[in-house]
Design an enzyme around this catalytic site. Structure first.
Site, mmCIF file in Angstrom:
data_model
loop_
_atom_site.group_PDB
_atom_site.id
_atom_site.type_symbol
_atom_site.label_atom_id
_atom_site.label_comp_id
_atom_site.label_asym_id
_atom_site.label_seq_id
_atom_site.Cartn_x
_atom_site.Cartn_y
_atom_site.Cartn_z
ATOM 1 N N GLU A 174 77.144 16.494 32.294
ATOM 2 C CA GLU A 174 78.299 16.736 33.436
ATOM 3 C C GLU A 174 77.328 16.257 34.794
ATOM 4 O O GLU A 174 76.580 17.441 35.104
ATOM 5 C CB GLU A 174 78.782 18.317 33.633
ATOM 6 C CG GLU A 174 79.389 17.791 31.801
ATOM 7 C CD GLU A 174 80.088 18.815 31.345
ATOM 8 O OE1 GLU A 174 81.213 19.095 31.357
ATOM 9 O OE2 GLU A 174 79.674 20.141 31.531
ATOM 10 N N ASN B 29 82.129 22.161 27.907
ATOM 11 C CA ASN B 29 82.261 24.092 27.377
ATOM 12 C C ASN B 29 83.615 23.890 26.942
ATOM 13 O O ASN B 29 83.850 25.813 26.622
ATOM 14 C CB ASN B 29 81.482 24.709 28.884
ATOM 15 C CG ASN B 29 80.002 25.069 28.804
ATOM 16 O OD1 ASN B 29 79.132 24.287 27.211
ATOM 17 N ND2 ASN B 29 79.197 25.674 29.584
ATOM 18 N N HIS C 207 75.336 19.210 35.340
ATOM 19 C CA HIS C 207 75.046 20.023 34.084
ATOM 20 C C HIS C 207 74.446 19.814 33.475
ATOM 21 O O HIS C 207 75.312 18.865 32.742
ATOM 22 C CB HIS C 207 76.046 21.060 33.865
ATOM 23 C CG HIS C 207 76.454 22.006 33.049
ATOM 24 N ND1 HIS C 207 77.402 21.940 32.176
ATOM 25 C CD2 HIS C 207 75.908 22.828 32.958
ATOM 26 C CE1 HIS C 207 77.330 23.121 30.874
ATOM 27 N NE2 HIS C 207 76.988 23.399 31.954
ATOM 28 N N SER D 111 75.760 26.912 34.542
ATOM 29 C CA SER D 111 76.571 26.459 33.771
ATOM 30 C C SER D 111 78.206 27.199 33.971
ATOM 31 O O SER D 111 79.206 26.619 32.964
ATOM 32 C CB SER D 111 77.094 26.742 32.096
ATOM 33 O OG SER D 111 75.752 27.830 31.871
HETATM 34 P P1 NAD Z 1 65.911 30.857 31.192
HETATM 35 O O1 NAD Z 1 65.656 32.557 31.827
HETATM 36 O O2 NAD Z 1 65.532 30.596 30.868
HETATM 37 O O3 NAD Z 1 64.579 30.673 32.943
HETATM 38 C C1 NAD Z 1 65.864 30.927 34.154
HETATM 39 C C2 NAD Z 1 64.338 30.747 35.268
HETATM 40 O O4 NAD Z 1 64.060 31.468 36.728
HETATM 41 C C3 NAD Z 1 62.779 31.443 35.008
HETATM 42 O O5 NAD Z 1 61.562 31.395 34.872
HETATM 43 C C4 NAD Z 1 63.034 32.584 36.567
HETATM 44 O O6 NAD Z 1 61.438 32.985 36.552
HETATM 45 C C5 NAD Z 1 63.557 31.505 36.547
HETATM 46 N N1 NAD Z 1 63.335 32.295 38.127
HETATM 47 C C6 NAD Z 1 64.258 33.192 38.304
HETATM 48 N N2 NAD Z 1 64.616 33.804 39.483
HETATM 49 C C7 NAD Z 1 63.874 32.846 40.126
HETATM 50 C C8 NAD Z 1 63.722 33.102 42.331
HETATM 51 N N3 NAD Z 1 63.591 33.398 42.745
HETATM 52 N N4 NAD Z 1 62.576 31.752 42.095
HETATM 53 C C9 NAD Z 1 62.050 30.595 41.821
HETATM 54 N N5 NAD Z 1 62.671 31.277 40.106
HETATM 55 C C10 NAD Z 1 63.453 32.017 39.328
HETATM 56 O O7 NAD Z 1 67.500 30.597 32.262
HETATM 57 P P2 NAD Z 1 67.799 28.967 31.574
HETATM 58 O O8 NAD Z 1 68.692 29.213 30.453
HETATM 59 O O9 NAD Z 1 67.211 27.787 31.949
HETATM 60 O O10 NAD Z 1 69.431 28.951 32.402
HETATM 61 C C11 NAD Z 1 68.710 28.075 33.881
HETATM 62 C C12 NAD Z 1 69.655 27.602 34.474
HETATM 63 O O11 NAD Z 1 71.087 26.902 33.829
HETATM 64 C C13 NAD Z 1 70.818 29.348 34.414
HETATM 65 O O12 NAD Z 1 72.323 28.801 35.563
HETATM 66 C C14 NAD Z 1 71.873 28.507 33.184
HETATM 67 O O13 NAD Z 1 73.340 28.841 33.131
HETATM 68 C C15 NAD Z 1 71.727 27.363 32.944
HETATM 69 N N6 NAD Z 1 72.478 26.740 32.537
HETATM 70 C C16 NAD Z 1 71.747 26.893 30.619
HETATM 71 C C17 NAD Z 1 71.688 26.291 29.833
HETATM 72 C C18 NAD Z 1 71.240 27.035 28.048
HETATM 73 O O14 NAD Z 1 71.642 26.310 26.893
HETATM 74 N N7 NAD Z 1 70.661 27.837 28.458
HETATM 75 C C19 NAD Z 1 72.606 25.000 29.934
HETATM 76 C C20 NAD Z 1 73.285 24.644 31.028
HETATM 77 C C21 NAD Z 1 72.892 25.287 32.136
#
Ligand code: NAD
Length: 735
Positions: A476, A514, A464, A443
């Site tokens: 997006e 955003n 996204h 994001s």
């Molecule tokens: P999260 O922490 O809930 O999940 C991340 C996951 O990735 C975890 O389960 C973790 O174990 C796994 N992970 C970490 N390192 C890893 C690796 N080396 N190999 C495999 N898996 C691995 O985070 P999230 O909120 O799901 O966010 C994930 C992505 O989505 C980020 O890039 C974030 O910016 C993006 N995003 C988040 C939102 C939101 O509202 N939370 C919205 C849009 C985009």
């Protein structure tokens, strides 16, 4: 009788069947030709002695979605043309007649002396359901796909072909108003319970049931055309009749904040119409319909929420000539909050998912999210356990990159950390095929720089999602500097497959949604710092048309996330990038008070189990000043909350982050709920005119600071009297 859109046949008992099956269309839609032919068919049934009654049904897999909204929008353009040529009075007279034609045909059908029965399978909505409502008998199939309803309100219109009058004569007024306000698509059993349909039968028994009824009821009349008819809630000006209106008005205010003229017109049409015989009631409805059809709110909502949304979903931004992609298996990397949701929507659309995380337990936990979503649906009777089995079968959790071999697309959603993402990208690259597209759900990290970790940056793109992934309709698609057409086509095909709406955005900090919505949050925070009472800030947001106030939305997003984004911005762009007072407020809440938002039940609001959330009383102590609420200009608060977002959207157009104006409008409504009445961020500006918007920005800038200073593009548009849809006409480009 020669018809193109209908087949017409009469059986040995004199029962005619009019089968609606428009050529070269997957769905029946009410157009001028359909109206012409329907009118002809009704006249024929009425005039032919041998015909005793008529069944109306569809020759397609579904009944009809209603009137062609592009046709209705075209009427507005025709009005403008005629108003210029012949004057407004004549133009209005044309407009009134044209916009009530369907209503008149339906009334003709209803009173022609022969009974009609609607036999409905599939969706039957809007003008099509109004056709069914004008039939004396309505039978629908008990199929999963069958839905009836009047959803016009969702695009800023209301049912103008008799819907308000007939529904309000069929059921208690309160129920009728609720149905008309909500615009829900109603399932067969519920429709029967509400008295909207008479019978629910198996699909193959539809026509026979309708025919049997017509044979048994040759002189059938609608209840309101029958002597002795009484309104379900009694006369409007009776004691029980009057009970309805004070709460109805209050509910209308609460739900619409008076931003939706169509909802007000529903109230008025029902209130006035029920005091009159049906023919006059229909005329009253037509008057309001003509007025609403010409309202800017309806025009902008139809444009964004129906036409543009549909065009984007069908691939308006898809590179011409790129071969269609179909995905059998999608690799989702990271099974956390977002990855688990992405896996669910992908499996729901019928694709297989390889869900990879650092260890098997994390991957399994991600899969369990799908189990929970479907189990909740099963508990509500919306899904069967067999559906859950099929869906879960499609998701393979793993911690082994080798399992990604054979995937047609990769979507990455690991921690928002450059180093972690870089490593994941390299690991994935080592096992996937050369043609596979890699998409990141980041994001905040620029796609262009993430793509540097991938050997084939042309095949690297951003997809996204918004949270919660299963509920949010927008996605997006982010283009890095080197992203190629093949990757764009693949991303759009995938978004289409999972039935979401895509907008295509060029790489920039915050992308589109955003970037705009963060301004909404910060403007709310500034108001708090200025000393505006928190409740007033929240109400101003809702009054402006936002789904929730800015403080509430910050709690949902998480205050610590807002804090993290602010810290990252300060680090990347320097201390001038964010006003110190805003930084201090977030520091105080997050670092000192550990108020992170809904997620730890402490934010701008307090969250107590079993109780509605309440604004945290301690907010008052954080404010150094307390303004007198009576001295605060609420109108200006509303303007600030919308202008800060619309201005940001205008900047994304100037910076070519957004290249198609439809995307800014659709993206702002679906992505962050920007005042739907306006038609979206750019339609909000077009609606008041660039000149007025620039003047408003200047006024706000003088009082509240340079963040409101209009950008060059807007100043230029104001000077030339241009609109976004005129200057950046999306159809001209396509032609
Ligand atoms: P999260 O922490 O809930 O999940 C991340 C996951 O990735 C975890 O389960 C973790 O174990 C796994 N992970 C970490 N390192 C890893 C690796 N080396 N190999 C495999 N898996 C691995 O985070 P999230 O909120 O799901 O966010 C994930 C992505 O989505 C980020 O890039 C974030 O910016 C993006 N995003 C988040 C939102 C939101 O509202 N939370 C919205 C849009 C985009």
């Amino acid at each position: 009788m020669k018809l193109e859109h209908f087949r017409f046949e009469t059986d040995a008992d004199g029962i005619a069947t009019l089968t609606w099956d428009s050529p070269n269309r997957s769905m029946n839609v009410i157009t001028v030709q359909v109206m012409d032919e329907l009118e002809k068919a009704v006249a024929h049934v009425a005039a032919t002695d041998a015909i005793k009654g008529c069944v109306i049904t569809s020759g397609k897999e579904t009944f009809s979605g209603g009137a062609d909204l592009a046709m209705l929008q075209g009427l507005g353009a025709e009005y403008q043309k005629r108003a210029k040529a012949d004057g407004p009075e004549q133009a209005m007279s044309f407009f009134f007649d044209a916009s009530r034609r369907l209503s008149q045909i339906y009334r003709e059908l209803e009173t022609c002396g022969k009974p009609f029965a609607a036999a409905v399978h599939g969706t039957c909505l809007g003008g099509a359901f109004e056709l069914a409502l004008s039939c004396q008998f309505r039978v629908v199939s008990d199929d999963e796909k069958t839905r009836v309803g009047l959803p016009e309100i969702k695009v800023g219109l209301f049912p103008g072909a008799g819907g308000t009058q007939r529904v309000a004569r069929m059921m208690p007024t309160g129920d009728a108003l609720q149905m008309l306000f909500r615009g829900d698509q109603i399932k067969p059993a519920q429709a029967k319970g509400m008295g909207l349909v008479h019978a629910v039968v198996a699909r193959d028994a539809l026509i026979q049931t309708a025919k049997d009824w017509l044979k048994a009821n040759p002189a059938a009349k609608q209840p309101w055309d029958t002597e002795g008819y009484r309104l379900p809630s009694n006369k409007v000006h009776s004691a029980p009749g009057m009970m309805i209106w004070p709460p109805a008005n209050a509910i209308y205010r609460r739900e619409t904040q008076d931003n939706y003229p169509a909802a007000k017109a529903v109230l008025a049409a029902v209130y006035e119409g029920l005091q009159l015989p049906i023919d006059q009631g229909l005329r009253v409805e037509s008057r309001y319909f003509a007025k609403i059809l010409r309202s800017p709110q309806a025009a902008h909502m139809i444009r964004s929420l129906f036409l543009s949304k549909g065009e984007l979903e069908k691939g308006a931004r898809r590179p011409a000539g790129a071969p269609a992609n179909s995905f059998k298996t999608v690799g989702v990397i990271g099974a956390g909050f977002m990855g688990a949701g992405i896996a669910y929507v992908t499996a729901l659309a019928g694709m297989k998912v390889v869900l990879l995380d650092r260890d098997m337990a994390a991957a399994e936990k991600g899969k369990a999210h799908s189990h929970k979503i479907v189990s909740d649906q099963i508990a509500k009777g919306r899904a069967k356990s067999a559906d859950r089995d099929v869906l879960l079968e499609r998701i393979t959790p793993t911690a082994d990159y080798n399992d990604l071999k054979g995937c047609d697309l990769i979507v990455e959603a690991v921690f928002e950390d450059r180093a972690v993402k870089a490593e994941v990208i390299r690991n994935v690259q080592a096992v996937i095929g050369k043609d596979v597209i890699f998409a990141s759900n980041t994001s905040t990290l620029p796609i262009t720089s993430l793509a540097e970790n991938f050997a084939r940056p042309k095949q690297f793109i951003g997809i996204h999602f918004f949270s919660p992934v299963d509920k949010m309709l927008l996605v997006e698609v982010i283009l890095g500097k080197k992203t190629g057409d093949k990757a764009l086509a693949a991303a759009l095909d995938y978004v289409r497959a999972i039935r979401k709406t895509p907008i295509v955005v060029n790489d920039t900090r915050g992308f589109f949604a955003n970037r705009c919505v963060l301004n909404y949050l910060s403007e709310g925070h500034r108001m708090l710092i200025e000393g505006v009472p928190a409740a007033m800030i929240e109400n101003a947001g809702k009054m402006a048309g936002m789904p929730v106030g800015p403080l509430s939305l910050t709690d949902e997003v998480a205050i610590d996330l807002a804090w993290k984004i602010t810290q990252a911005t300060l680090k990347d762009l320097g201390p001038q990038a964010v006003e110190p007072a805003l930084v201090d407020l977030l520091d105080e809440l997050v670092v000192k008070l550990e108020r992170f938002g809904r997620k730890n039940k402490k934010g701008f609001y307090d969250y107590q189990p079993g109780q509605p959330k309440r604004l945290w009383p301690g907010l008052k102590d954080l404010q150094k000043v307390h303004l007198d609420p009576d001295a605060i200009d609420v109108e200006e608060l509303k303007q600030r909350l919308l202008v800060c977002q619309a201005l940001e959207a205008a900047k994304t157009v100037e910076e070519k982050v957004i290249v198609d104006v439809r995307e800014a409008d659709v993206g702002s409504i679906l992505g962050f709920g920007f005042a739907p009445w306006s038609g979206g961020t750019l339609s909000y500006i077009d609606g008041m005119g660039a000149q007025a918007f620039v003047a408003l920005c200047k006024k706000l800038a003088a009082k509240h600071g340079p963040r409101f200073k209009p950008n060059r593009l807007l100043v230029d548009m104001a000077k030339k009297g241009e609109t976004f849809y005129g200057r950046f006409n999306p159809y001209k480009k396509a032609a």
